[in-house]
Enzyme design. Structure first.
Site, PDB file in Angstrom:
ATOM      1  N   GLY A 178      35.302  43.683   7.118  1.00  0.00           N
ATOM      2  CA  GLY A 178      34.793  42.613   7.988  1.00  0.00           C
ATOM      3  C   GLY A 178      33.888  43.158   9.080  1.00  0.00           C
ATOM      4  O   GLY A 178      34.044  44.300   9.500  1.00  0.00           O
ATOM      5  N   ILE A 207      38.034  44.763  14.205  1.00  0.00           N
ATOM      6  CA  ILE A 207      38.389  44.001  15.409  1.00  0.00           C
ATOM      7  C   ILE A 207      39.901  43.972  15.576  1.00  0.00           C
ATOM      8  O   ILE A 207      40.387  43.765  16.674  1.00  0.00           O
ATOM      9  CB  ILE A 207      37.832  42.569  15.365  1.00  0.00           C
ATOM     10  CG1 ILE A 207      38.406  41.791  14.183  1.00  0.00           C
ATOM     11  CG2 ILE A 207      36.318  42.553  15.364  1.00  0.00           C
ATOM     12  CD1 ILE A 207      38.253  40.275  14.324  1.00  0.00           C
ATOM     13  N   ASP A 208      40.633  44.171  14.464  1.00  0.00           N
ATOM     14  CA  ASP A 208      42.096  44.067  14.534  1.00  0.00           C
ATOM     15  C   ASP A 208      42.725  45.120  15.453  1.00  0.00           C
ATOM     16  O   ASP A 208      43.863  44.968  15.876  1.00  0.00           O
ATOM     17  CB  ASP A 208      42.710  44.226  13.132  1.00  0.00           C
ATOM     18  CG  ASP A 208      42.354  43.053  12.226  1.00  0.00           C
ATOM     19  OD1 ASP A 208      41.601  42.175  12.661  1.00  0.00           O
ATOM     20  OD2 ASP A 208      42.831  43.032  11.077  1.00  0.00           O
ATOM     21  N   MET A 248      42.646  36.131  15.001  1.00  0.00           N
ATOM     22  CA  MET A 248      42.632  37.093  13.897  1.00  0.00           C
ATOM     23  C   MET A 248      43.445  38.348  14.221  1.00  0.00           C
ATOM     24  O   MET A 248      43.729  38.640  15.375  1.00  0.00           O
ATOM     25  CB  MET A 248      41.200  37.501  13.573  1.00  0.00           C
ATOM     26  CG  MET A 248      40.687  36.837  12.330  1.00  0.00           C
ATOM     27  SD  MET A 248      39.148  37.584  11.806  1.00  0.00           S
ATOM     28  CE  MET A 248      38.643  36.397  10.579  1.00  0.00           C
ATOM     29  N   GLY A 250      34.492  35.640  16.804  1.00  0.00           N
ATOM     30  CA  GLY A 250      34.649  36.868  17.595  1.00  0.00           C
ATOM     31  C   GLY A 250      34.152  38.088  16.848  1.00  0.00           C
ATOM     32  O   GLY A 250      33.670  39.045  17.448  1.00  0.00           O
TER      33      GLY A 250
END
Ligand code: FBP
Length: 698
Positions: free
Chosen positions: A103, A224-225, A276, A566
């Protein structure tokens, strides 16, 4: 208005500026020059192995990655006066490929810009190739050669638009052979894989496969996680956070803070915000710190939950109650309801709740379903010509197949993987949720949490239970004592007379709660009659009825999903700087012969002046994990540590932020992401908190 000449209007410079796709923000971002770590001020760099960091090596990693398993942490050091040989080696012309994988995450373009700038500075003859649309670009030999123009167009901008991304995994001998063919065909000296845990796993296997060919493979921690956080065996932090996390968290926080403003203005909605984070709850934790939302669930916290009442009961009965350990969906919905009821009691029938997308992974019963279904789907795919989802496209077909497993275990599947109890419980779930749990796994075999409306699953349970609580008279809106007195006096009634009849705590608190037994106009009338305040034939005074009606809660909700927005946001100053320096680090690693390493910046959790670029060996970080029903070697994911300062702070403030008191809400307004502002948080709050107490170890 006088008609205007559209031709003249369109030629007007102000109109052209206003309608140009290149906004002022884009111009400002493109011109921004991220600061560089001190070592990169030198013309040359070298990498120095550091012996003090140790790893617990998995024997399987040792077996599968023999040429890179003994890699050491390597620190990048600036060199101003290299020997001729060193300078020659550093400057030799190189061809480097770069690919995005997984992603998008804000800052990716700056990794490319950093690599490009460092490579061109070392030798203008160096050439950088961007593989298109993720690892497929490597497999299909699709690439673009990067130029000043292309790189400049995307500096400091969000997205992975320049070369796109994809989720293909190079995980079969055939794909590995194709990748080798492309890489060797292009005569690349190095390949950079910008990705998450699975993509860095890919990087390690490619590094091993191309070791003999002397092609260097470097990974970059993106997601982003925020679940790529690396420590050595002694807990020394080597990479505190993957890039993109800060920007995504700030974007979510800004939107959620706006909801807090709306919610506390219109005072009628509970906003349920799923954020997320496929498994780990790092994003939810950061959003909690940024916004002080009323309720933030942290999956890792729920996993540790022990139902003490059940435990006590089973102790007394001298039995073992396994269901006392871990949170169930039903219990979780009750925890949420308790917060809603407590806020309503002080007149706040509104609020904001943050739910991590991966929370289901931490709910025992659901986790078991996910593991079992992964195994069943993998086993089906291994033994049939067509895959599970193509053969059984309809939910009813999938359910039939599961039902048939109860009676008839296929060869290769352990008996009892799907038993009658599983089938019964699964059939009790709402259809959309069954569908979600049976969705196709991604290319890496991961369950696709983003496809499941987790907040809806919880909301349905919450609504059901709140209805029960309302019918039991336990869910009520508290009425401000002054307001009650004003309304009654205006109607010529005595508040003190009616108060003890209507309320359970009259005279004792600022907010008055209607008695539990008064849940309808009929029960209200009964109470008034029994209290001697009216005859059975009379009608309820309108002022009393008005107060009663205001005490009856309507539970109105809005649900939101914060994820893709985001992921695509423009990066914060922190991420712009972090990623640009990661790009510079990548070049230093390649120019100094490293392979199988992940570029990282140590001391991110401290100020910029302490940042230390380095290479972290990937192979020693790998562990066996269940994927597509098989144990597979992957980079270990880092989840929220419930003993970390950041989590403990959120826990300590929970009551405060729930604000189930007459005083005002504690919402925090983080504001929008701005590249040029002193006020913007310069790094994630999670990192700042976790850094406190940690010694800066140079
Ligand atoms: P990466 O791990 O590849 O960075 O992606 C993480 C993520 O953004 C998760 O938060 C989310 O669950 C998932 O991607 C969504 O994936 P998709 O793009 O396939 O919908």
């Amino acid at each position: 208005m006088k008609p205007v000449d559209i031709g003249n209007l369109l030629e007007h410079p102000e109109v052209q500026r206003a309608t140009s796709p290149i906004s002022e923000s884009v111009k400002g971002r493109r011109a921004f020059k991220p600061p560089v770590c001190r070592v990169f001020e030198s013309k040359f760099t070298k990498v120095v192995p550091v012996e003090k960091f140790h790893f617990d090596i998995d024997p399987e990693a040792q077996r599968q990655l023999p040429d890179i398993i003994n890699n050491k942490v390597q620190v990048v050091v600036g060199v101003d006066q290299p020997s001729d040989a060193e300078a020659k080696a550093y400057r030799r012309p190189r061809r480097i490929g770069i690919v995005f994988s997984g992603g998008p995450a804000p800052g990716g373009h700056n990794v490319i810009a950093g690599l490009y700038d460092a490579a061109k500075r070392a030798n203008p003859e160096n050439r950088i190739f961007g593989f298109l649309v993720g690892p497929d670009g490597i497999l299909e030999n699709e690439y673009v050669e990067l130029s000043d123009e292309l790189v400049d167009a995307y500096r400091n901008l969000g997205g992975f638009t320049m070369i796109k991304t994809g989720r293909t995994k190079i995980d079969t001998p055939k794909k590995m052979a194709l990748a080798k063919e492309t890489i060797l065909g292009l005569a690349l000296d190095g390949v950079v894989i910008v990705g998450g845990d699975d993509s860095n796993t890919n990087a390690a296997f490619l590094a091993q496969a191309l070791f003999a060919d002397k092609v260097q493979i470097i990974g970059v921690p993106k997601t982003i996680d925020g679940d790529i956080q690396v420590r050595d065996a002694h807990g020394n932090v080597l990479c505190a956070m993957s890039f993109g996390f800060h920007s995504a968290a700030r974007a979510f926080a800004q939107a959620i803070s706006n909801l807090s403003n709306d919610s506390s203005s219109d005072i009628k909605y509970w906003h349920f915000c799923r954020v997320m984070g496929r498994v780990a709850s790092h994003l939810a934790l950061e959003v909690a710190l940024q916004t002080h939302a009323n309720l933030t669930l942290i999956g890792e916290d729920l996993a540790d939950y022990v139902d003490t009442q059940r435990l006590e009961k089973s102790k007394k009965e001298k039995t073992t109650d396994y269901t006392a350990y871990g949170m169930t969906l039903r219990h979780l919905s009750r925890v949420i309801c308790e917060s809603i009821v407590r806020r309503a009691a002080v007149g706040k029938n509104y609020g904001v709740a943050v739910i991590p997308e991966g929370i289901l992974e931490f709910i025992n019963e659901i986790e078991v379903f996910i593991i079992k279904l992964n195994t069943i789907i993998a086993q089906y795919n291994a033994t049939h010509d067509k895959d599970f989802h193509t053969s059984l496209p309809l939910l009813s077909q999938k359910l039939d197949y599961l039902g048939h497993l109860v009676r008839d275990t296929p060869i290769g599947l352990a008996p009892n993987v799907w038993n009658a109890r599983d089938d019964e419980l699964f059939n009790d779930l709402p259809e959309f949720f069954q569908e979600g749990l049976l969705t196709e796994r991604d290319n890496h075999g991961n369950f696709q949490f983003s496809q499941v409306p987790t907040e809806k699953v919880l909301l349905d349970l919450v609504k059901d239970y709140l209805k029960i609580l309302r019918d039991q008279g336990k869910y009520k809106i508290g009425i401000h004592a002054d307001y009650y007195a004003k309304i009654l006096k205006k109607a010529g009634l005595q508040p003190e007379y009616y108060g003890p009849i209507l309320f359970r705590d009259y005279g004792q608190s600022e907010y008055l709660l209607v008695k539990e037994g008064i849940i309808s106009l009929r029960t209200l009338k009964n109470a008034l009659v029994q209290g001697g305040a009216m005859d059975a034939e009379g009608t309820i005074p309108p002022a009393i009825e008005k107060i009663f009606n205001q005490s009856v809660p309507k539970f109105k909700t809005q649900s939101h999903f914060y994820g893709y927005d985001g992921r695509g946001t423009d990066p914060t100053k922190f991420d712009c700087t972090y990623t640009y320096n990661l790009g510079l680090t990548v070049f230093s690693l390649i120019a100094n012969g490293a392979t199988g390493q992940m570029a990282a910046i140590r001391n991110l959790e401290h100020g910029f002046e302490h940042w230390e670029p380095m290479g972290v060996p990937i192979a020693p970080l790998m562990r066996l994990e269940e994927r597509k029903g098989r144990l597979t070697l992957v980079l270990e994911k880092s989840v929220v540590d419930v003993n970390s300062p950041a989590f403990l702070v959120v826990k300590a403030f929970r009551e405060n932020w729930l604000a189930a008191t007459p005083s005002s809400d504690q919402y925090r307004r983080p504001g929008p992401i701005r590249l040029h502002s002193d006020r913007e948080e310069d790094r994630p709050i999670t990192l700042m908190l976790n850094a406190i107490g940690q010694k800066i170890d140079g």
